[in-house]
Design a protein around this motif. Structure first.
Motif, PDB file in Angstrom:
ATOM      1  N   ARG A 100     -40.582 -17.966 -18.969  1.00 17.49           N
ATOM      2  CA  ARG A 100     -41.232 -17.695 -17.699  1.00 17.49           C
ATOM      3  C   ARG A 100     -40.274 -17.938 -16.535  1.00 17.49           C
ATOM      4  O   ARG A 100     -40.249 -17.200 -15.555  1.00 17.49           O
ATOM      5  CB  ARG A 100     -42.451 -18.610 -17.573  1.00 17.49           C
ATOM      6  CG  ARG A 100     -43.400 -18.119 -16.547  1.00 17.49           C
ATOM      7  CD  ARG A 100     -44.837 -18.499 -16.788  1.00 17.49           C
ATOM      8  NE  ARG A 100     -45.127 -19.735 -17.437  1.00 17.49           N
ATOM      9  CZ  ARG A 100     -45.194 -20.910 -16.843  1.00 17.49           C
ATOM     10  NH1 ARG A 100     -44.969 -20.987 -15.560  1.00 17.49           N
ATOM     11  NH2 ARG A 100     -45.487 -21.989 -17.525  1.00 17.49           N
ATOM     12  N   ALA A 101     -39.508 -18.997 -16.654  1.00 20.26           N
ATOM     13  CA  ALA A 101     -38.581 -19.314 -15.569  1.00 20.26           C
ATOM     14  C   ALA A 101     -37.543 -18.216 -15.401  1.00 20.26           C
ATOM     15  O   ALA A 101     -37.111 -17.922 -14.290  1.00 20.26           O
ATOM     16  CB  ALA A 101     -37.895 -20.642 -15.844  1.00 20.26           C
ATOM     17  N   THR A 104     -37.605 -13.550 -13.695  1.00 18.34           N
ATOM     18  CA  THR A 104     -37.032 -12.751 -12.612  1.00 18.34           C
ATOM     19  C   THR A 104     -35.522 -12.827 -12.594  1.00 18.34           C
ATOM     20  O   THR A 104     -34.882 -12.371 -11.661  1.00 18.34           O
ATOM     21  CB  THR A 104     -37.561 -13.249 -11.258  1.00 18.34           C
ATOM     22  OG1 THR A 104     -37.419 -14.660 -11.224  1.00 18.34           O
ATOM     23  CG2 THR A 104     -38.997 -12.864 -11.079  1.00 18.34           C
ATOM     24  N   LEU A 129     -32.647 -15.460  -5.592  1.00 18.98           N
ATOM     25  CA  LEU A 129     -33.052 -14.064  -5.560  1.00 18.98           C
ATOM     26  C   LEU A 129     -32.656 -13.423  -4.245  1.00 18.98           C
ATOM     27  O   LEU A 129     -32.685 -14.073  -3.201  1.00 18.98           O
ATOM     28  CB  LEU A 129     -34.573 -13.965  -5.707  1.00 18.98           C
ATOM     29  CG  LEU A 129     -35.123 -14.356  -7.067  1.00 18.98           C
ATOM     30  CD1 LEU A 129     -36.614 -14.547  -6.967  1.00 18.98           C
ATOM     31  CD2 LEU A 129     -34.803 -13.302  -8.093  1.00 18.98           C
ATOM     32  N   SER A 131     -33.107 -11.415  -0.898  1.00 16.95           N
ATOM     33  CA  SER A 131     -34.274 -11.261  -0.043  1.00 16.95           C
ATOM     34  C   SER A 131     -33.902 -10.383   1.138  1.00 16.95           C
ATOM     35  O   SER A 131     -32.759 -10.012   1.319  1.00 16.95           O
ATOM     36  CB  SER A 131     -34.756 -12.616   0.449  1.00 16.95           C
ATOM     37  OG  SER A 131     -33.887 -13.082   1.455  1.00 16.95           O
ATOM     38  N   SER A 133     -33.930 -11.169   4.146  1.00 15.24           N
ATOM     39  CA  SER A 133     -33.239 -11.851   5.244  1.00 15.24           C
ATOM     40  C   SER A 133     -31.859 -12.267   4.781  1.00 15.24           C
ATOM     41  O   SER A 133     -31.452 -12.026   3.651  1.00 15.24           O
ATOM     42  CB  SER A 133     -34.041 -13.064   5.669  1.00 15.24           C
ATOM     43  OG  SER A 133     -33.939 -14.049   4.664  1.00 15.24           O
ATOM     44  N   SER A 134     -31.154 -12.910   5.642  1.00 14.26           N
ATOM     45  CA  SER A 134     -29.779 -13.277   5.322  1.00 14.26           C
ATOM     46  C   SER A 134     -29.717 -14.367   4.271  1.00 14.26           C
ATOM     47  O   SER A 134     -28.838 -14.381   3.436  1.00 14.26           O
ATOM     48  CB  SER A 134     -29.064 -13.736   6.590  1.00 14.26           C
ATOM     49  OG  SER A 134     -29.864 -14.705   7.232  1.00 14.26           O
ATOM     50  N   SER A 135     -30.654 -15.270   4.315  1.00 16.25           N
ATOM     51  CA  SER A 135     -30.603 -16.334   3.313  1.00 16.25           C
ATOM     52  C   SER A 135     -31.465 -15.931   2.127  1.00 16.25           C
ATOM     53  O   SER A 135     -32.499 -15.300   2.276  1.00 16.25           O
ATOM     54  CB  SER A 135     -31.102 -17.640   3.916  1.00 16.25           C
ATOM     55  OG  SER A 135     -32.328 -17.441   4.547  1.00 16.25           O
ATOM     56  N   SER A 136     -31.005 -16.303   0.946  1.00 19.58           N
ATOM     57  CA  SER A 136     -31.746 -15.844  -0.234  1.00 19.58           C
ATOM     58  C   SER A 136     -32.947 -16.710  -0.499  1.00 19.58           C
ATOM     59  O   SER A 136     -33.082 -17.804   0.005  1.00 19.58           O
ATOM     60  CB  SER A 136     -30.863 -15.873  -1.468  1.00 19.58           C
ATOM     61  OG  SER A 136     -29.552 -16.025  -1.136  1.00 19.58           O
ATOM     62  N   ARG A 137     -33.758 -16.198  -1.339  1.00 21.28           N
ATOM     63  CA  ARG A 137     -34.915 -16.941  -1.810  1.00 21.28           C
ATOM     64  C   ARG A 137     -34.469 -17.776  -2.983  1.00 21.28           C
ATOM     65  O   ARG A 137     -33.786 -17.293  -3.868  1.00 21.28           O
ATOM     66  CB  ARG A 137     -35.935 -15.953  -2.333  1.00 21.28           C
ATOM     67  CG  ARG A 137     -37.161 -15.814  -1.535  1.00 21.28           C
ATOM     68  CD  ARG A 137     -38.005 -14.769  -2.163  1.00 21.28           C
ATOM     69  NE  ARG A 137     -38.035 -13.590  -1.352  1.00 21.28           N
ATOM     70  CZ  ARG A 137     -38.685 -12.483  -1.700  1.00 21.28           C
ATOM     71  NH1 ARG A 137     -39.292 -12.425  -2.848  1.00 21.28           N
ATOM     72  NH2 ARG A 137     -38.694 -11.453  -0.897  1.00 21.28           N
ATOM     73  N   ILE A 138     -34.898 -18.995  -2.993  1.00 22.88           N
ATOM     74  CA  ILE A 138     -34.525 -19.834  -4.128  1.00 22.88           C
ATOM     75  C   ILE A 138     -35.793 -20.277  -4.843  1.00 22.88           C
ATOM     76  O   ILE A 138     -36.684 -20.854  -4.236  1.00 22.88           O
ATOM     77  CB  ILE A 138     -33.760 -21.076  -3.651  1.00 22.88           C
ATOM     78  CG1 ILE A 138     -32.587 -20.624  -2.819  1.00 22.88           C
ATOM     79  CG2 ILE A 138     -33.302 -21.884  -4.851  1.00 22.88           C
ATOM     80  CD1 ILE A 138     -31.446 -21.555  -2.767  1.00 22.88           C
ATOM     81  N   VAL A 139     -35.815 -20.021  -6.114  1.00 26.69           N
ATOM     82  CA  VAL A 139     -36.960 -20.438  -6.914  1.00 26.69           C
ATOM     83  C   VAL A 139     -36.458 -21.479  -7.898  1.00 26.69           C
ATOM     84  O   VAL A 139     -35.500 -21.219  -8.615  1.00 26.69           O
ATOM     85  CB  VAL A 139     -37.516 -19.247  -7.717  1.00 26.69           C
ATOM     86  CG1 VAL A 139     -38.768 -19.653  -8.436  1.00 26.69           C
ATOM     87  CG2 VAL A 139     -37.781 -18.070  -6.806  1.00 26.69           C
ATOM     88  N   THR A 140     -37.102 -22.624  -7.908  1.00 29.20           N
ATOM     89  CA  THR A 140     -36.690 -23.611  -8.912  1.00 29.20           C
ATOM     90  C   THR A 140     -37.844 -23.887  -9.850  1.00 29.20           C
ATOM     91  O   THR A 140     -38.991 -24.011  -9.438  1.00 29.20           O
ATOM     92  CB  THR A 140     -36.278 -24.961  -8.294  1.00 29.20           C
ATOM     93  OG1 THR A 140     -37.206 -25.288  -7.282  1.00 29.20           O
ATOM     94  CG2 THR A 140     -34.895 -24.920  -7.728  1.00 29.20           C
ATOM     95  N   HIS A 141     -37.502 -23.969 -11.090  1.00 27.60           N
ATOM     96  CA  HIS A 141     -38.496 -24.322 -12.094  1.00 27.60           C
ATOM     97  C   HIS A 141     -38.016 -25.587 -12.782  1.00 27.60           C
ATOM     98  O   HIS A 141     -36.872 -25.641 -13.240  1.00 27.60           O
ATOM     99  CB  HIS A 141     -38.607 -23.225 -13.149  1.00 27.60           C
ATOM    100  CG  HIS A 141     -38.980 -21.890 -12.608  1.00 27.60           C
ATOM    101  ND1 HIS A 141     -40.290 -21.465 -12.519  1.00 27.60           N
ATOM    102  CD2 HIS A 141     -38.240 -20.879 -12.136  1.00 27.60           C
ATOM    103  CE1 HIS A 141     -40.317 -20.250 -12.017  1.00 27.60           C
ATOM    104  NE2 HIS A 141     -39.090 -19.862 -11.771  1.00 27.60           N
ATOM    105  N   ASP A 142     -38.884 -26.550 -12.852  1.00 29.72           N
ATOM    106  CA  ASP A 142     -38.532 -27.766 -13.576  1.00 29.72           C
ATOM    107  C   ASP A 142     -39.249 -27.715 -14.904  1.00 29.72           C
ATOM    108  O   ASP A 142     -40.475 -27.816 -14.957  1.00 29.72           O
ATOM    109  CB  ASP A 142     -38.992 -29.002 -12.790  1.00 29.72           C
ATOM    110  CG  ASP A 142     -38.069 -29.286 -11.628  1.00 29.72           C
ATOM    111  OD1 ASP A 142     -38.519 -29.894 -10.659  1.00 29.72           O
ATOM    112  OD2 ASP A 142     -36.882 -28.892 -11.697  1.00 29.72           O
TER     113      ASP A 142
END
Lengths: 294, 393
Positions: A100-101, A104, A129, A131, A133-142
């Motif tokens: 799942r993590a 994407t 990921l 995005s 905008s200029s800064s990316s999207r960060i997804v964290t999975h623990d």
């Protein structure tokens, strides 16, 4: 708790790996594994990753050994194990979580995986990921993992190739999958039989109905006979079938998890004992053992 | 489109109110624990032909009487079951009500001359309506639904609640786990976004609100179908959060109660009852924008009787596991309780929920200004004016 202390030690040493662009291949492997079992063991060594499922009763006796070269998946891979002479880490995890993590990961700019210890040991997967905008999207999975202490590392040794009676290439997996899936509705067990002339039959038999699907011209892999260890297959009558009756669900799970056609797919049958499947992709090898039932 | 709205509403509850009014058709739904409220309004322009006639009922003294009624979602869902298929096969859908025998008829005129007619009975009933002043919220985010959908995809479908936390420089959605969950088993996911990704970003007060994701997914699917951007209005934890979309033809909002950490005990968790935002509309002079930090309820004596309710509310609420005991809760005894038709229930030990005012046309003196407008931030002008006649709130 010496084992435990050692386990904790290796946590402090991080494992960091990043792999842009290769995420989808790793994701594919993880996907396959997540369909086979709920929990499995991940063994990390300097050059390889192994997903291991040992043949406990809980798994219905099935076991799995999946090996991949870290270089093919990670751009950067740092790992420090418990001690210099045992430079390995064994983790217990739920592959579904990892799958799942990484869902994407295929569109990600970068993926980092780290082993950390917050409330409990976790595999932290950070996906960057793109995005708008200029800064990316960060997804964290623990993903919570269990560290396996060294004293039971022996439980997870590589299984040896069984002394098989017949070894044969599998038919096109997609076809095999749809056949097995339909058979699954009729029976809980399936008989796989094959011979050294490239013929394989899949049979189910119930009180009401029996169905057999025949495959021909599959080809038999040439195993080089080393010191006669394949002797049971050598002098064998080419037409005689070796068969094993196995749990159909296990077979179906194995086939369902294959999204991409493997480079090589074959199975070794030890008559009435066990069926050993070997699936090779470019950089991943997966072995799956299904014991035969009476 | 209509079908998708029904699907979205179906996520909230088993029944919904079907409320045709002069301007259009309103669908409303409340979940069983009164912690989520969905409202979809199709303006008459959405329909090819919209005919609403006032039924003059000799029993009631009102000049106009609309016909709010309650339908079981399960009965209506099959009508609109496959939204995709509908689009292709159905040429026209007509909905008509006959109040005399309590029937609603949905008629789908499909291709090849097939006509499907569904007759459903309804219960006449006054719908509830959540009272929530969107324009009072210090935090407003507006974003295309695609972004939200992309964010939500990272959470498993089994994830019940998520937490949205904002500061002026970042936005973070994370999965919410109860304090007593076994961390060694649960996977925690966090997504960080930059404010630049939002079409409109206003954060008046740093806040962290936790709400139910499952209910939101319905609205997200609906808004993706409409293509209208989603606005999110919220405040500090404990206050409700509203997700809404607005367009010429339709508007929809979903108001969810949020969890808040009790200030006294670190462990106990409660859903605070959002105070009556509606009442604030009777005080037009009250500045809306410049008290972002004073959303603390106790500081607002103007909100009739709310100050005393805050400690009251907190005393009554004990920490409970959230998923059990979702009783229907009304608003605990406050000054408003006596006024609101729906909410005169005894204080519950469980969590409180959104405050609802009954949309009862019979009780209203001012018929023209319905409560509908309270749930949407759009027409505040009308609200502030003649709303002196709303004693309920």
């Amino acid at each position: 708790m010496a084992g435990h202390a050692e386990g904790r030690q290796c946590l402090a040493k991080r494992l960091a790996s990043t792999f842009p662009g290769k995420g989808e291949r790793k994701g594919g492997v993880i996907n396959t594994i997540s369909k086979l079992t709920k929990t499995c063991t991940l063994r990390l060594t300097v050059c390889k990753l192994y997903f291991i499922l040992s043949d406990k009763v809980a798994n219905g006796g099935a076991s799995m050994w999946c090996e991949l070269c870290q270089g093919n998946f990670f751009d950067e891979f740092q790992m420090e194990g418990v001690a210099a002479e045992h430079n390995e880490i064994y983790l217990e995890l739920v592959p579904e979580n990892l799958s799942r993590a990484l869902k994407t990961a295929h569109s990600a700019k970068a993926v980092k995986i780290k082993l950390t210890n917050k409330h409990c040991p976790c595999l932290r997967v950070a996906v960057e990921l793109p995005s708008l905008s200029s800064s990316s999207r960060i997804v964290t999975h623990d993903i919570p993992v269990g560290v396996i202490p060294r004293r039971i590392w022996n439980d997870f040794r590589e299984p040896t190739m069984p002394d098989f009676d017949v070894s044969i290439y599998l038919p096109v997996l997609k076809i095999m999958k749809s056949v097995v899936e339909r058979m699954k509705n009729l029976s809980n067990f399936i008989v796989i039989e094959a011979n050294l002339s490239g013929e394989m039959n899949l049979k189910i038999e119930t009180d009401l109905v029996s169905v057999t699907t025949h495959f021909k011209d599959l080809g038999n892999p040439p195993w080089a006979s080393e010191d006669g260890c394949q002797s049971s297959a050598q002098g064998r009558n080419l037409e005689s079938m070796a068969e094993a009756r196995i749990d159909i669900k296990k077979l179906q799970q194995l086939l369902a998890g294959q999204q991409v056609n493997p480079t090589k797919a074959l199975c070794n049958i030890v008559s009435k004992r066990i069926v050993h499947f070997i699936l090779l992709h470019e950089d991943v090898s997966l072995q799956y053992f299904i014991p035969a039932l009476a | 489109m209509f079908g998708r709205a029904i699907h979205a509403i179906a996520r909230i509850s088993d029944e919904f109110w079907f409320d045709p009014v002069e301007k259009g058709l309103a669908l409303r739904s409340v979940n069983s624990s009164r912690s989520a409220y969905a409202y979809v309004f199709f303006s008459s322009m959405f329909f090819q032909h919209y005919c609403w006639t006032a039924v003059s009922d000799p029993c009631h003294k009102e000049k106009e009487l609309s016909l709010p009624c309650k339908l079981i979602v399960k009965a209506v869902l099959p009508v609109f079951r496959c939204a995709n298929v509908l689009g292709r096969n159905v040429e026209k859908c007509s909905i008509s009500t006959s109040p005399s025998d309590h029937h609603i008829t949905f008629q789908l005129l499909c291709k090849h001359g097939v006509v499907k007619t569904y007759n459903l009975t309804f219960q006449e009933c006054d719908p509830l309506q959540a009272v929530f002043a969107k324009h009072m919220c210090p935090n407003i985010l507006k974003v295309h639904s695609r972004l939200l959908a992309d964010v939500m995809i990272h959470f498993p479908t089994s994830q019940e609640e998520i937490t949205l936390s904002v500061t002026p420089v970042k936005v973070c959605f994370k999965s919410y786990t109860e304090e007593d969950t076994d961390f060694s088993r649960t996977m925690v996911t966090e997504i960080h976004l930059s404010p630049e990704e939002f079409d409109y970003f206003q954060v008046g007060v740093d806040s962290e609100v936790t709400f139910c994701l499952k209910e939101l997914r319905g609205l997200l699917a609906f808004s993706e179908a409409t293509g209208v951007p989603v606005s999110i209005h919220f405040d500090r934890c404990g206050k409700p959060i509203a997700f809404s979309i607005e367009d010429v033809l339709l508007e929809a909002s979903l108001i969810l109660a949020t969890l808040c950490e009790a200030q006294k005990e670190a462990d106990s968790q409660e859903r605070c009852c959002p105070q009556q935002w509606g009442s604030s509309e009777t005080h037009p002079d009250k500045p809306s924008g410049d008290e972002p930090n004073s959303t603390d309820i106790s500081k607002h004596p103007q909100r009739d009787g709310n100050a005393p309710t805050n400690p009251v509310a907190k005393q009554e609420v004990k920490s409970i596991p959230r998923v059990t005991g979702r009783d229907v809760t009304g608003r605990a005894g406050t000054a408003t309780a006596e006024a609101a038709g729906e909410a005169t229930e005894a204080p519950y030990q469980k969590f409180h929920s959104l405050f609802f005012g009954a949309v009862s046309y019979k009780e209203k003196d001012a018929t023209g200004h319905t409560f509908q407008s309270l749930a949407t931030a759009s027409d505040t002008e009308e609200d502030l004016g003649p709303l002196q006649s709303s004693p309920v709130l």
